[in-house]
Design a protein around this motif. Structure first.
Motif, PDB file in Angstrom:
ATOM      1  N   LYS A 221     -13.437  -4.590   3.700  1.00 40.69           N
ATOM      2  CA  LYS A 221     -12.167  -5.074   4.227  1.00 40.69           C
ATOM      3  C   LYS A 221     -11.109  -5.148   3.131  1.00 40.69           C
ATOM      4  O   LYS A 221     -11.410  -5.450   1.979  1.00 40.69           O
ATOM      5  N   LYS A 222      -9.881  -4.845   3.534  1.00 44.52           N
ATOM      6  CA  LYS A 222      -8.767  -5.018   2.609  1.00 44.52           C
ATOM      7  C   LYS A 222      -7.529  -5.453   3.397  1.00 44.52           C
ATOM      8  O   LYS A 222      -7.371  -5.123   4.576  1.00 44.52           O
ATOM      9  N   GLU A 223      -6.676  -6.183   2.728  1.00 44.55           N
ATOM     10  CA  GLU A 223      -5.456  -6.662   3.348  1.00 44.55           C
ATOM     11  C   GLU A 223      -4.280  -5.761   2.982  1.00 44.55           C
ATOM     12  O   GLU A 223      -4.158  -5.312   1.840  1.00 44.55           O
TER      13      GLU A 223
ATOM     14  N   GLN B 271       0.857  -1.180   0.000  1.00 44.23           N
ATOM     15  CA  GLN B 271       0.000   0.000   0.000  1.00 44.23           C
ATOM     16  C   GLN B 271       0.897   1.235   0.000  1.00 44.23           C
ATOM     17  O   GLN B 271       1.486   1.585   1.025  1.00 44.23           O
TER      18      GLN B 271
ATOM     19  N   THR C  13      -5.301  -6.639   8.359  1.00 44.79           N
ATOM     20  CA  THR C  13      -6.611  -6.493   7.729  1.00 44.79           C
ATOM     21  C   THR C  13      -7.314  -5.266   8.291  1.00 44.79           C
ATOM     22  O   THR C  13      -7.469  -5.130   9.504  1.00 44.79           O
TER      23      THR C  13
END
Length: 549
Positions: free
Chosen positions: A125-127, A56, A151
Motif C-alpha cells: 500500500k502507498k498513499e 506522485q 490509498t
C-alpha cells in the motif's frame, strides 16, 4: 470562499448542474502493469482558479470538461439505465491542465487522475497525496485550500498479456481532414504515430488499414476524402502495385505496439453490391477507376482484386504478419444480401489464401451457411452465436445496441461501459470491434467539417459518443472518460484471466456470480457501479491470496 473536494470512483459522471451524488472513493487495489484511475470532485462558491498538485510525479491529472450532448439517446433507449435522456452538457473530454482550472461558482467539476503502474512496481500500500488551492478571481488575496489522500494497494502479480483482439476503427482521412494537412505528408505521419500510440496504450491492438479508401459510412454515390496507402497502376491490360506507403504504415504501427491488421473492405457496406473508391494511374492518368458505378462482380474489378491479392499475401508473409492479418467482405449485410454476399465471400476466401475473414453481421444464417467463419455479431444478437458454439467468438456494439446491453454512449453510466470487460470474460470472447475510434464526420460522411468538441453525435445522427473515443487536440489525441473506462474494462478481463490461471475457470465464475441469483448475460447484469468496483476488489484479493500459496 469555500472550496470542497471529494475523491470519487472513475465510474461516476460528475455533472456541473446537480449536487454531488458520488460516494467517497479513496482507496483501491490493482495489479502490476495496470493503469489506475479515479476522480477528485471539486466545488467552489466563487469564481476561482484552481491549482492542483500531487506528490506522485507519475500521476496524470486532467480536467473532465463538458461537451454538448444534443442527441443523448435514441427513442428506444432503456431509461432508467442511463444518466440522462435530455440534451445538455455532459462530462467527457479529459483536457490537460494548463496551469490551473477555471471554476465557476457553485458547480461541481472533476479532476480525472490516471496512474500507470509498471510491471516492476513494489507491491503493498502507498498513499497518494493531493493538494488543491483555489484563488478568487474577484480578489486574489482570498484563497482556500483542501487536501485529499488516495490509498492504492499494488498486488504482487503482473497483469497478463492481453489476449483480446480489439479493433476500434481508425479513420485516417479524419486525421488529415481535421488537422488540415496533406494526406501522407510528414505532418500526417507524425499525427498518425501519436494516435497509434494512444490506441495501444488503451488496449486497442488491431488497426484498420486503408489500402484503399474504406467504403464505410459513405452515402451512396458520394465519397469520403481519399486515403489510399497502395499506389495502383493499370497499363496495357495489367495492374501493378507499390506497397512503399503500406510498408511504412505497418512498420510504424508495429513500432507503436499494434499486433494485428485488418484491411479495408473490398466491397461496399450493407450488401457488397459495389466496389470501394479506388484511385488508379490508368495509362498515365490518375483517376478514380472503381467506385459506386462499379458492380462487385465487374470483370475488371475482379481482375484488379486478383492482381492485388496475388502480391499482397506474399508481401505480408515476407513482413512476417500474415497470421496477424484479417480481411473483410462487406460490413453489416442482412439476409437479403446473401446472394451477392456469398459470391463476394467465395472470391475473398480464394484470394486471401487461408487468412482470417471477419465481418460485422448479426444474422446467424451467414455463419450456418458457411459464408463467414468469423462472424462478429452485435452484443444484442450474440446469444444465437454463443449457442452455436462459434469459436473464436467476437462481438461488437454501435448505435443500434442501445437497449439493455453495455455500450459507451456519453449519456450511459460508466458502469455500463466497464461491465463489458466482465462479460467478455464470461462469454469467452476473443475479439471486439467498434466502428468509431475517431470518426469526426457526419453520418454517411456528408459533412467533413465537424468539430467533435461541439458536435458529439455525427450531426444529430447517432447517440453522442458512438462515433469516437478520442477528441482531436491541438497536437494529438485528447482522451475521453469513456476511453479510460473501456481500458479498465479490458484490464478487468485480463485480471479475471489471471485469476483463472490460478484457481480455475469454475471458481472464477463462482466469484463473479457471488451474491447474484441469476447468470450474467449481455442483457442482464447489475446496474451498479458499486457492484463492479466490489467485484474487482474481490478478484484482486483472490489473486493476492492465490499467489501466496
Amino acid at each position: 470562499m469555500l472550496l470542497q473536494i471529494s475523491p470519487a470512483s472513475p465510474l461516476e459522471k460528475i455533472f456541473a448542474d446537480q449536487p454531488l451524488k458520488a460516494e467517497r472513493f479513496n482507496h483501491a487495489s490493482c495489479l502490476k502493469g495496470e493503469t489506475v484511475s479515479f476522480q477528485i470532485a471539486c466545488f467552489c462558491d466563487d469564481y476561482a482558479n484552481l491549482f492542483c498538485s500531487c506528490d506522485q510525479p507519475a500521476a496524470v491529472m486532467r480536467e473532465a470538461v463538458l461537451v454538448a450532448c444534443e442527441t443523448p439517446a435514441q427513442d428506444n433507449s432503456d431509461d432508467p439505465a442511463v444518466e440522462r435522456t435530455i440534451p445538455g452538457l455532459y462530462p467527457d473530454p479529459l483536457l490537460p491542465i494548463d496551469g490551473y482550472i477555471r471554476l465557476a461558482p457553485n458547480q461541481w467539476r472533476s479532476v480525472f487522475v490516471t496512474l500507470d503502474i509498471p510491471d516492476n512496481e513494489r507491491c503493498g500500500k502507498k498513499e497518494i497525496n493531493f493538494s488543491f488551492t483555489a484563488i478568487s478571481n474577484r480578489n486574489p488575496d482570498i484563497s482556500s485550500r483542501a487536501e485529499a489522500v488516495f490509498t492504492l494497494e499494488v498486488i504482487d502479480a503482473v497483469s497478463p498479456e492481453q489476449k483480446l483482439v480489439n479493433t476500434q476503427w481508425f479513420h485516417a482521412d479524419c486525421i488529415y481532414t481535421y488537422y488540415n494537412v496533406q494526406c501522407w505528408s510528414e505532418e500526417h505521419w507524425t499525427l498518425l504515430e501519436k494516435y497509434f500510440r494512444n490506441m495501444t496504450s488503451h488496449g486497442i491492438n488491431m488497426l484498420l488499414t486503408p489500402v484503399w479508401t474504406p467504403p464505410l459510412d459513405t452515402a451512396k454515390g458520394g465519397e469520403r476524402p481519399t486515403v489510399q496507402l497502395v499506389d495502383a497502376a493499370y497499363c496495357n491490360g495489367t495492374f501493378s502495385f507499390d506497397f512503399a506507403r503500406l510498408e511504412r504504415w505497418i512498420d510504424l504501427a508495429r513500432n507503436c505496439g499494434i499486433k494485428y491488421f485488418e484491411f479495408a473492405h473490398p466491397f461496399t457496406q450493407w450488401g457488397a453490391e459495389h466496389a470501394p473508391k479506388i484511385m488508379v494511374c490508368n495509362n498515365g492518368v490518375y483517376e478514380k477507376m472503381f467506385g459506386w458505378d462499379t458492380s462487385s462482380s465487374d470483370e475488371l474489378y475482379v481482375a484488379f482484386l486478383r492482381g492485388f491479392f496475388a502480391v499482397l499475401i506474399p508481401f505480408l508473409e515476407k513482413k512476417g504478419i500474415k497470421d496477424q492479418c484479417y480481411f473483410h467482405v462487406s460490413d453489416e449485410p442482412n439476409v437479403s444480401h446473401i446472394p451477392v454476399y456469398s459470391k463476394c465471400a467465395e472470391l475473398m476466401r480464394e484470394l486471401v489464401c487461408g487468412c482470417k475473414i471477419i465481418d460485422a453481421l448479426s444474422n446467424i444464417e451467414f455463419y450456418r451457411l458457411g459464408l463467414v467463419a468469423l462472424p462478429v455479431p452485435g452484443n444484442n444478437h450474440i446469444e444465437d452465436f454463443y449457442a452455436d458454439k462459434v469459436e473464436p467468438l467476437w462481438t461488437y456494439y454501435c448505435c443500434g445496441q442501445c437497449t439493455k446491453v453495455p455500450n459507451r454512449f456519453i449519456n450511459f453510466p460508466s458502469y455500463r461501459n466497464r461491465v463489458m470487460g466482465v462479460l467478455l470474460y464470461v462469454y469467452n470472447i476473443s475479439g471486439f470491434l467498434h466502428w468509431g475510434y475517431n470518426f469526426w464526420f457526419s453520418r454517411l460522411s456528408v459533412r467533413t467539417d465537424i468539430d467533435p468538441f461541439r458536435v458529439t453525435d455525427a450531426d444529430h445522427s447517432f447517440p453522442s459518443g458512438d462515433a469516437f473515443l478520442v477528441y482531436p487536440g491541438k497536437h494529438g489525441p485528447v482522451d475521453s472518460i469513456r476511453h479510460e473506462i473501456l481500458r479498465e474494462a479490458i484490464q478487468d478481463q485480463r485480471a479475471l484471466q489471471k485469476l483463472e490461471s490460478l484457481i480455475g475457470k469454475d471458481k472464477t465464475l463462482e466469484l463473479i456470480h457471488y451474491g447474484l441469483d441469476y447468470k450474467l448475460s449481455m442483457e442482464n447484469y447489475p446496474h451498479s457501479a458499486a457492484w463492479l468496483l466490489d467485484l474487482r476488489e474481490r478478484v484482486n484479493e483472490a489473486i493476492k491470496n492465490a499467489v501466496r500459496i
